[in-house]
Design a protein around this motif. Structure first.
Motif, PDB file in Angstrom:
ATOM      1  N   PRO A 169       0.862  -1.511  -0.121  1.00 14.47           N
ATOM      2  CA  PRO A 169       0.086   0.329   0.075  1.00 14.47           C
ATOM      3  C   PRO A 169       0.748   1.204   0.078  1.00 14.47           C
ATOM      4  O   PRO A 169       1.988   0.900   0.535  1.00 14.47           O
ATOM      5  CB  PRO A 169      -0.759  -0.032   1.230  1.00 14.47           C
ATOM      6  CG  PRO A 169      -0.076  -0.976   2.011  1.00 14.47           C
ATOM      7  CD  PRO A 169       0.859  -1.966   1.350  1.00 14.47           C
ATOM      8  N   GLN A 225       0.478   6.026  -0.169  1.00 10.39           N
ATOM      9  CA  GLN A 225      -0.717   7.031  -0.796  1.00 10.39           C
ATOM     10  C   GLN A 225      -0.063   8.123  -0.999  1.00 10.39           C
ATOM     11  O   GLN A 225       1.405   8.140  -1.172  1.00 10.39           O
ATOM     12  CB  GLN A 225      -0.100   7.545   1.012  1.00 10.39           C
ATOM     13  CG  GLN A 225      -1.407   8.486   1.255  1.00 10.39           C
ATOM     14  CD  GLN A 225      -1.532   8.928   2.838  1.00 10.39           C
ATOM     15  OE1 GLN A 225      -0.787   9.226   3.552  1.00 10.39           O
ATOM     16  NE2 GLN A 225      -1.976  10.536   2.713  1.00 10.39           N
ATOM     17  N   ASP A 270      -5.389   9.999  -2.069  1.00 15.80           N
ATOM     18  CA  ASP A 270      -6.155   8.652  -2.245  1.00 15.80           C
ATOM     19  C   ASP A 270      -4.543   7.430  -1.760  1.00 15.80           C
ATOM     20  O   ASP A 270      -3.340   7.582  -1.564  1.00 15.80           O
ATOM     21  CB  ASP A 270      -5.330   8.409  -4.001  1.00 15.80           C
ATOM     22  CG  ASP A 270      -6.636   9.419  -5.017  1.00 15.80           C
ATOM     23  OD1 ASP A 270      -7.629   9.283  -3.971  1.00 15.80           O
ATOM     24  OD2 ASP A 270      -6.682   9.227  -6.042  1.00 15.80           O
ATOM     25  N   PHE A 271      -5.048   6.593  -1.905  1.00 15.89           N
ATOM     26  CA  PHE A 271      -4.165   5.288  -1.397  1.00 15.89           C
ATOM     27  C   PHE A 271      -4.763   3.875  -2.362  1.00 15.89           C
ATOM     28  O   PHE A 271      -5.788   3.814  -2.549  1.00 15.89           O
ATOM     29  CB  PHE A 271      -4.792   5.029   0.039  1.00 15.89           C
ATOM     30  CG  PHE A 271      -4.735   5.533   1.592  1.00 15.89           C
ATOM     31  CD1 PHE A 271      -4.021   5.460   2.250  1.00 15.89           C
ATOM     32  CD2 PHE A 271      -5.326   6.904   1.501  1.00 15.89           C
ATOM     33  CE1 PHE A 271      -3.877   6.448   3.447  1.00 15.89           C
ATOM     34  CE2 PHE A 271      -5.899   8.305   2.810  1.00 15.89           C
ATOM     35  CZ  PHE A 271      -4.480   7.433   3.018  1.00 15.89           C
ATOM     36  N   ILE A 331      -6.700   1.831  -6.042  1.00 18.87           N
ATOM     37  CA  ILE A 331      -7.880   2.701  -5.413  1.00 18.87           C
ATOM     38  C   ILE A 331      -8.507   2.061  -4.599  1.00 18.87           C
ATOM     39  O   ILE A 331      -9.401   1.512  -4.668  1.00 18.87           O
ATOM     40  CB  ILE A 331      -7.840   3.913  -6.029  1.00 18.87           C
ATOM     41  CG1 ILE A 331      -7.104   4.840  -6.741  1.00 18.87           C
ATOM     42  CG2 ILE A 331      -8.239   5.090  -4.957  1.00 18.87           C
ATOM     43  CD1 ILE A 331      -7.988   5.863  -7.714  1.00 18.87           C
ATOM     44  N   SER A 391     -10.054   6.374  -0.515  1.00 17.52           N
ATOM     45  CA  SER A 391      -9.513   8.334  -1.108  1.00 17.52           C
ATOM     46  C   SER A 391      -9.996   9.190  -0.104  1.00 17.52           C
ATOM     47  O   SER A 391     -11.549   8.807   0.062  1.00 17.52           O
ATOM     48  CB  SER A 391     -10.446   8.298  -2.315  1.00 17.52           C
ATOM     49  OG  SER A 391      -9.619   9.449  -3.090  1.00 17.52           O
TER      50      SER A 391
END
Length: 311
Positions: free
Chosen positions: A84, A86, A100-101, A280, A283
């Motif tokens: 993951p 960011q 957004d991640f 994504i 977010s």
């Protein structure tokens, strides 16, 4: 070398696994012998409290056994499958927004060891248009995310906000991903709107860039001057022209006037690639104004409409 957190995970996995392994083969059998001797001296089954007093399991062993499966699974998933990230800035707007991640597919460009990042298994190569995460060539402690524009051997020109690509074609091949060999191909642009995004008081123009195999939207500030004086000057080329070296890639941000990318510092070596941004998964909006009681890092909303595959 990988980031500190990756090294920490690997060390924690190895340490807890080693403690569990040593105990399993050296000390656990001795505890079982003591329990068996105690059980043989009585006719009633021993309860758990008595067993714990006769052959107590050290706290460090108990902790290692409980965390090892979970930590090992996290390390494997994060090191070899997905990691993951960011998005910390607007350099990839409108494709990716601040807040957004995303998930990055770690195996897309090969399997690397999680500490030294040396290539273990070849899997694939970046394709033109991929959004890729990589170690910043000027400071490998920092992760960058940009779009792949130029492949090894390509010639790239970015002039007057217009992208041109002269592909590196194999002998006898007339086209590569719809680009004509032997000449600079002007990449098509179509205006989407002029009022969706702003940079300070200035409106940004949103355009669709017809990059072969990866049509996507970009942002242009029509009032901003081109920073050609800051462009990376490659030996033997003009200031706004670059020839991509072997085993390297030329990358750019989709927010063309607000992106520190290959135009400023050159090329991304293959060994710096981390993976391909593919999804994504969350977010957040961060709209806390100067008069808000909440700190700026507290989200004010969730952008559910942004969740899904990255185009």
């Amino acid at each position: 070398m990988a980031g500190y957190f990756s090294v920490f995970l690997v060390l924690l996995t190895l340490g807890s696994g080693l403690i569990w392994l040593i105990d399993h083969y050296m000390f656990a059998p001795k505890r079982k012998e003591r329990i068996a001797l105690a059980q043989g001296a009585t006719q009633t089954p021993l309860d758990d409290d008595v067993i714990a007093q006769i052959a107590p399991e050290p706290a460090i062993v108990e902790g290692a056994k409980s965390i090892f499966p979970m930590i090992a699974a996290i390390t494997i998933f994060r090191s070899f499958i997905f990691e993951p990230f960011q998005i910390p800035s607007g350099s990839m707007m409108p494709t990716l927004l601040d807040g957004d991640f995303i998930l990055v597919q770690k195996y897309a460009y090969g399997i690397k060891d999680p500490v030294w990042r040396s290539q273990m298994i070849e899997v694939g190569e970046p394709e033109r248009g991929d959004i890729t995460v990589f170690k910043f060539p000027l400071d490998e402690r920092i992760d960058f995310i940009k779009r792949v524009i130029g492949l090894p051997g390509d010639s790239i020109v970015y002039r007057n906000r217009q992208l041109f690509i002269k592909p590196n074609c194999e002998a006898g091949k007339e086209r590569t991903d719809n680009l004509v060999c032997g000449e600079y191909n002007k990449i098509g642009l179509d205006i989407v709107n002029r009022d969706e995004f702003m940079q300070g008081p200035m409106h940004l123009v949103r355009l669709t860039e017809d990059l072969p195999g990866a049509q996507h939207d970009i942002l242009i500030n029509p009032q901003a001057l081109e920073s050609t004086d800051r462009y990376y000057q490659q030996t033997g080329t003009r200031k706004d022209e670059w020839v991509v070296p072997k085993d390297s890639y030329f990358v750019m941000g989709d927010n063309r006037n607000n992106s520190q990318d290959g135009r400023m510092w050159g090329f991304v070596p293959k060994e710096n690639l981390v993976g391909k941004a593919v999804f994504i998964w969350m977010s957040f909006d961060f709209d806390n104004g100067p008069n808000s009681l909440l700190p700026g890092w507290v989200p004010t909303g969730v952008r559910f409409e942004r969740l899904g595959n990255i185009q």
